[in-house]
Write a protein that holds these residues in place. Structure first.
Motif, PDB file in Angstrom:
ATOM      1  N   GLY A  29       0.814  -1.213   0.000  1.00 15.28           N
ATOM      2  CA  GLY A  29       0.000   0.000   0.000  1.00 15.28           C
ATOM      3  C   GLY A  29       0.845   1.260   0.000  1.00 15.28           C
ATOM      4  N   ILE A  32       2.419   1.776  -3.511  1.00 10.97           N
ATOM      5  CA  ILE A  32       1.458   2.278  -4.499  1.00 10.97           C
ATOM      6  C   ILE A  32       1.184   3.758  -4.254  1.00 10.97           C
ATOM      7  CG2 ILE A  32      -0.919   2.108  -5.318  1.00 10.97           C
ATOM      8  CD1 ILE A  32      -0.802  -0.882  -4.725  1.00 10.97           C
ATOM      9  N   ALA A  33       0.984   4.122  -2.987  1.00 11.78           N
ATOM     10  CA  ALA A  33       0.738   5.525  -2.653  1.00 11.78           C
ATOM     11  C   ALA A  33       1.937   6.392  -3.032  1.00 11.78           C
ATOM     12  CB  ALA A  33       0.436   5.657  -1.154  1.00 11.78           C
ATOM     13  N   LEU A  36       1.880   6.954  -6.858  1.00 11.97           N
ATOM     14  CA  LEU A  36       0.857   7.899  -7.299  1.00 11.97           C
ATOM     15  C   LEU A  36       1.180   9.324  -6.847  1.00 11.97           C
ATOM     16  CD1 LEU A  36      -2.400   5.812  -6.674  1.00 11.97           C
ATOM     17  CD2 LEU A  36      -1.278   6.306  -8.871  1.00 11.97           C
ATOM     18  N   PHE A 130      -4.202   9.737  -0.683  1.00 12.09           N
ATOM     19  CA  PHE A 130      -3.482   8.467  -0.834  1.00 12.09           C
ATOM     20  C   PHE A 130      -3.669   7.536   0.378  1.00 12.09           C
ATOM     21  CE2 PHE A 130      -1.042  11.936  -2.846  1.00 12.09           C
ATOM     22  CZ  PHE A 130      -1.211  11.564  -4.167  1.00 12.09           C
ATOM     23  N   ILE A 133      -5.453   4.042   0.188  1.00 10.67           N
ATOM     24  CA  ILE A 133      -4.722   2.926  -0.408  1.00 10.67           C
ATOM     25  C   ILE A 133      -4.140   2.048   0.695  1.00 10.67           C
ATOM     26  CG2 ILE A 133      -2.763   2.294  -1.879  1.00 10.67           C
ATOM     27  CD1 ILE A 133      -3.149   4.991  -3.301  1.00 10.67           C
ATOM     28  N   ALA A 136      -6.994   0.160   2.411  1.00 14.10           N
ATOM     29  CA  ALA A 136      -7.428  -0.998   1.628  1.00 14.10           C
ATOM     30  C   ALA A 136      -6.461  -2.162   1.804  1.00 14.10           C
ATOM     31  CB  ALA A 136      -7.533  -0.611   0.147  1.00 14.10           C
ATOM     32  N   ALA A 137      -5.171  -1.863   1.743  1.00 11.02           N
ATOM     33  CA  ALA A 137      -4.160  -2.912   1.903  1.00 11.02           C
ATOM     34  C   ALA A 137      -4.247  -3.547   3.291  1.00 11.02           C
ATOM     35  CB  ALA A 137      -2.765  -2.332   1.674  1.00 11.02           C
ATOM     36  N   GLY A 182     -11.475   1.878   1.514  1.00 20.98           N
ATOM     37  CA  GLY A 182     -10.320   1.855   0.629  1.00 20.98           C
ATOM     38  C   GLY A 182     -10.636   2.334  -0.766  1.00 20.98           C
ATOM     39  N   VAL A 183     -11.266   1.501  -1.560  1.00 23.07           N
ATOM     40  CA  VAL A 183     -11.460   1.786  -2.982  1.00 23.07           C
ATOM     41  C   VAL A 183     -12.361   2.994  -3.215  1.00 23.07           C
ATOM     42  CG1 VAL A 183     -12.279   0.872  -5.180  1.00 23.07           C
ATOM     43  CG2 VAL A 183     -11.081  -0.634  -3.581  1.00 23.07           C
ATOM     44  N   PHE A 186     -10.917   6.286  -1.842  1.00 20.69           N
ATOM     45  CA  PHE A 186      -9.800   6.739  -2.669  1.00 20.69           C
ATOM     46  C   PHE A 186     -10.302   7.425  -3.929  1.00 20.69           C
ATOM     47  CE2 PHE A 186      -7.201   5.757  -6.434  1.00 20.69           C
ATOM     48  CZ  PHE A 186      -6.101   6.571  -6.158  1.00 20.69           C
ATOM     49  N   TRP A 190      -9.553  11.241  -4.744  1.00 24.54           N
ATOM     50  CA  TRP A 190      -8.680  11.463  -5.901  1.00 24.54           C
ATOM     51  C   TRP A 190      -9.351  12.394  -6.908  1.00 24.54           C
ATOM     52  CZ3 TRP A 190      -3.709  10.387  -7.006  1.00 24.54           C
ATOM     53  CH2 TRP A 190      -3.297  10.517  -8.335  1.00 24.54           C
TER      54      TRP A 190
END
Length: 266
Positions: A29, A32-33, A36, A130, A133, A136-137, A182-183, A186, A190
Motif C-alpha cells: 500500500g 502504491i501511494a 501515485l 493516498f 490505499i 485498503a491494503a 479503501g477503494v 480513494f 482522488w
C-alpha cells in the motif's frame, strides 16, 4: 455460503525469518501511494519535489505504524498490554487502530509542515487522498489473518472464519471495509483533489468519508470481544471514534469554503 480461503499468514519464511502478509500488505500500500504521489507531484506547476514525496512517505508511514499500534493498545486492548507490554511491538501478529494511526499521521503532517516551511493543510490536503490505499491494503491483511470478521449472517457470501469460536457463517466485513474505506474513498478523494480546493477541504472530506464508511461497516462487523457493544447493545467503539470525524470533517469543509484560499493547494 462461500468457503473462506485459508491463506498462510506467513508469506515467506527463511529459517527463523518470517515475512507476514499483514506487514507485506502495508508495504504494498505504501509503495502504491508513493508511486501515485510522485506522479501527481511531477505535474506542471506542482509545488512538490520527489525528495519531499520521499520524506512524506517516511513520516506518514511511521505515523501510521506507531500511531496505529499504540491506538489499538489504548483504545481496544489496554488490559492485554498491561499483562504483556512486549505485545505492543508484535505488529506482525495484527492489531492496528485506524483512529490511532490517524492521530499519528496528524502529528506527521505537523512535523512535515515545519520541515518544509509550508502550511499545515498544504501537507494534509496533498497526502490524504493516498491514505485509503493503505487502508485498503490493511483490510486485505486483516482478511488473510482471518481477524476482525463480521457479525453472523445467512447471506450467500457469508463465511466461516477458522479462528471463530462459534464457527458460524459471518459477514466478510474486512472486504466491506476494503471496498468502502479503501477503494470508494480513494476514488472520491482522488477525483475531488484533481482541481485546487480551499485549504482544508480535502482533509475535511476525508474525515467525513472515512467516518461514514466506518460507521456503516460497523453495523456488519463483530465488535471486539474485549469491549463488546456499547450504549444499549448496538453502538460500538468504532462508531464512537468515527462520529467525531464526521462532525469535525463537516466543520472543516464549511470553514474551508468560508475562508477560501486556493494558494494552499498544489
Amino acid at each position: 455460503m462461500l468457503t473462506y480461503p485459508r491463506i498462510d499468514p506467513v508469506a515467506v519464511a527463511i529459517g527463523p525469518l518470517q515475512i507476514h502478509w499483514y506487514g507485506l500488505m502495508y508495504l504494498i500500500g505504501i509503495m502504491i501511494a508513493w508511486f501515485l504521489a510522485t506522479r501527481r507531484a511531477g505535474k506542471p506547476h506542482s509545488a512538490w519535489s520527489k525528495d519531499q514525496i520521499g520524506d512524506m512517505v517516511f513520516y506518514v508511514a511511521l505515523g501510521v505504524i506507531l500511531g496505529g499500534r499504540v491506538g489499538y493498545v489504548l483504545f481496544y486492548n489496554f488490559d492485554k498490554f498491561l499483562h504483556n507490554p512486549v505485545w505492543l511491538f508484535e505488529v506482525w501478529t495484527g492489531g492496528m487502530s485506524f483512529h490511532g494511526g490517524a492521530l499519528g499521521v496528524l502529528l506527521a503532517f505537523w512535523l512535515l509542515a515545519r520541515k518544509f516551511g509550508k502550511r499545515y493543510f498544504e501537507i494534509a490536503d496533498f497526502v490524504v487522498p493516498f491514505v485509503p490505499i493503505g487502508l485498503a491494503a490493511g483490510r486485505i491483511g486483516n482478511f488473510i489473518n482471518g481477524e476482525l470478521w463480521g457479525r453472523p449472517s445467512d447471506l450467500p457470501w457469508s463465511m466461516v472464519f477458522p479462528a471463530d469460536p462459534m464457527g458460524v457463517p459471518r459477514h466478510p466485513s474486512q472486504l466491506y471495509e476494503f471496498a468502502l474505506e479503501g477503494v470508494v474513498l480513494f476514488l472520491v478523494l482522488w477525483l475531488y483533489s484533481v482541481k485546487p480546493r480551499p485549504a482544508g477541504a480535502v482533509t475535511g472530506l476525508f474525515g467525513v468519508g472515512y467516518g461514514l464508511a466506518r460507521i456503516f461497516c460497523e453495523f456488519f462487523r463483530e465488535p471486539d470481544a474485549q469491549i463488546g457493544y456499547l450504549a444499549g447493545g448496538w453502538f460500538t467503539e468504532g462508531m464512537l471514534l468515527s462520529v467525531p470525524m464526521v462532525i469535525i470533517g463537516i466543520g472543516m469543509i464549511i470553514w474551508a469554503y468560508r475562508h477560501d484560499d486556493r494558494r494552499a493547494t498544489a
